[in-house]
Design an enzyme around this catalytic site. Structure first.
Site, short mmCIF file in Angstrom:
data_model
loop_
_atom_site.label_atom_id
_atom_site.label_comp_id
_atom_site.label_asym_id
_atom_site.label_seq_id
_atom_site.Cartn_x
_atom_site.Cartn_y
_atom_site.Cartn_z
N TYR A 106 -10.73 12.07 6.27
CA TYR A 106 -10.64 12.57 7.65
C TYR A 106 -9.59 13.67 7.70
O TYR A 106 -8.99 14.00 6.67
CB TYR A 106 -10.32 11.44 8.64
CG TYR A 106 -9.30 10.42 8.17
CD1 TYR A 106 -7.95 10.74 8.05
CD2 TYR A 106 -9.69 9.13 7.83
CE1 TYR A 106 -7.02 9.81 7.64
CE2 TYR A 106 -8.77 8.19 7.41
CZ TYR A 106 -7.43 8.53 7.32
OH TYR A 106 -6.51 7.60 6.88
N GLU A 124 2.32 11.16 0.72
CA GLU A 124 1.61 12.38 1.12
C GLU A 124 2.53 13.60 0.92
O GLU A 124 3.24 13.97 1.84
CB GLU A 124 1.17 12.27 2.58
CG GLU A 124 0.21 11.10 2.83
CD GLU A 124 -0.32 11.07 4.24
OE1 GLU A 124 -0.45 12.15 4.88
OE2 GLU A 124 -0.60 9.97 4.73
N ASP A 163 1.47 5.13 0.49
CA ASP A 163 0.89 6.30 1.15
C ASP A 163 1.84 7.48 0.96
O ASP A 163 2.53 7.90 1.89
CB ASP A 163 0.67 6.00 2.63
CG ASP A 163 -0.11 7.09 3.35
OD1 ASP A 163 -0.49 8.07 2.69
OD2 ASP A 163 -0.30 6.98 4.57
N ASP A 192 0.87 -1.17 0.00
CA ASP A 192 0.00 0.00 0.00
C ASP A 192 0.91 1.23 0.00
O ASP A 192 1.76 1.35 0.89
CB ASP A 192 -0.89 -0.02 1.24
CG ASP A 192 -1.69 1.26 1.43
OD1 ASP A 192 -2.51 1.58 0.56
OD2 ASP A 192 -1.48 1.94 2.47
#
Length: 401
Positions: free
Chosen positions: A230, A152, A150, A148
């Site tokens: 979120y 950012e 991620d 996965d």
């Protein structure tokens, strides 16, 4: 899921061999496509787990996947663990959960907030190949089921001035393609069945994230996308608000929400079954908040540092010492208000998560992921999601791979 055509065996020795290869390829392709369009909708319930997690208390029977956070990327575009011995211990504990739930899949998540060197790793064919190779090697070393990413964020400096480039937009797609190719090769080498191939997912955002990525095309390389719905408000905000609501509040109709993020992903042509919405097992708060509307959408003087785990909220705040639980029916979101201290806390509770899970079912999305398991050691929030999303699934439905 994306249907990737199988590679048929090329043979010129006889017509029979060519026919056999063609039939084999069609059968494998059909099997791969079948997992993207099951007879009945299948949903995923994905936990992010970190070194803060009590692995013995993970409710494995109620989950479909666990993402272990995080591996990192070094300056040589290699994927590694900062503390390899600890990571090995944690991953052994996670893979052992398959004794409780044989269908559970464990992935390694690479990156996270503040992780650097993605832009360099994605820059050239050589660095992309090195990233993909070392990520897959790490995955296989620990007997995992996928990776996965991620990052950012592509094309954005992130915290502390992380390196980024305008070319990240195209390079991110190429990096995912390199990973997909390496994972497919590993699936073949390890003789994993078509319905049990090594997985590739990402954590995505919305808004201008779409301006800096090729979401309309890169999803073809992915099994699904974990949308981080979120942290819409927090310590950086001067005004209170929901940080993980399903919809926007009536008095803030343009505020980002789970629904607005999902609609942006759908608008890019991403199949609904590839969209996994995010849930927050923590809250954010402010003090010195204006008294109107129970503190919702009011100016605030001071944020509460960091986040507040649901376990702590249940233990110290909800229904205690003047904290009142309120429900925004428009946003389908809970919040706490203490009129005496002027403290406002935005968080997700079981009711909010049931609403989110029902939204996923209504729109035939891919499921729900949450950050993170350590914030709900008693499994209160996991139970709300599981009971709505999986336990109430149609008879015969199974978790998606």
């Amino acid at each position: 899921m994306h249907c990737r055509p199988s590679r048929s065996v090329r043979s010129r020795t006889s017509l029979a061999c060519r026919v056999f290869a063609l039939l084999l390829g069609l059968a494998l392709a059909a099997g791969t496509c079948a997992r993207s369009a099951p007879a009945e909708q299948a949903f995923r319930l994905i936990a992010y787990a970190s070194g803060h997690t009590d692995f013995a208390r993970i409710p494995a029977a109620k989950l479909t996947h666990v993402n272990y956070a995080f591996a990192l990327v070094n300056e040589q575009a290699e994927v590694y663990f900062r503390s390899p011995d600890s990571a090995a211990s944690h991953l052994a504990a996670l893979t052992a959960l398959k004794k409780v739930n044989p269908r559970l899949k464990v992935l390694v998540s690479i990156g996270g907030w503040g992780a650097d060197h993605f832009s360099d790793a994605a820059l050239t064919a050589d660095t992309r190949a090195r990233f993909a190779r070392t990520a897959v090697d790490l995955m296989r070393q620990h007997h995992l089921d996928g990776i996965d990413l991620d990052w950012e964020y592509p094309g954005h400096p992130g915290p502390g001035g992380l390196k980024f480039r305008a070319e990240d937009k195209q390079n991110f797609t190429l990096l995912l393609r390199a990973c997909r190719t390496a994972l497919d090769a590993a699936s073949a080498a390890d003789q994993r069945a078509a319905g049990d191939h090594y997985l590739l997912t990402i954590a995505s955002s919305d808004g201008d994230y779409f301006d800096r990525t090729e979401m309309s095309s890169l999803h073809a390389e992915l099994d699904w996308i974990n949308v981080m719905t979120y942290d819409r408000t927090g310590e950086w905000s001067k005004t209170t608000g929901h940080h993980a609501s399903l919809f926007a509040s009536k008095d803030a109709p343009t505020a980002p929400s789970t629904d607005s993020a999902v609609q942006q992903h759908l608008g890019a042509g991403i199949p609904p079954a590839k969209i996994v919405v995010g849930a927050a097992f923590y809250g954010r708060g402010w003090t010195g908040v204006g008294q109107q509307a129970h503190g919702l959408l009011q100016p605030a003087e001071q944020p509460i540092d960091g986040n507040l785990s649901y376990a702590r909220l249940a233990r110290e705040f909800i229904g205690r010492d003047g904290y009142e639980r309120h429900w925004d029916s428009d946003a389908q979101a809970a919040f706490l208000w203490n009129p005496t201290t002027g403290t406002f806390i935005t968080y997700e509770d079981p009711a909010a998560l049931r609403a989110k899970a029902n939204y996923v079912k209504q729109h035939r999305l891919g499921g729900v992921m949450f950050w993170e398991q350590a914030h709900d050691p008693d499994g209160v929030l996991v139970e709300a999601l599981h009971a709505t999303l999986l336990a109430a699934a149609p008879s015969g439905a199974v978790a998606a791979p």
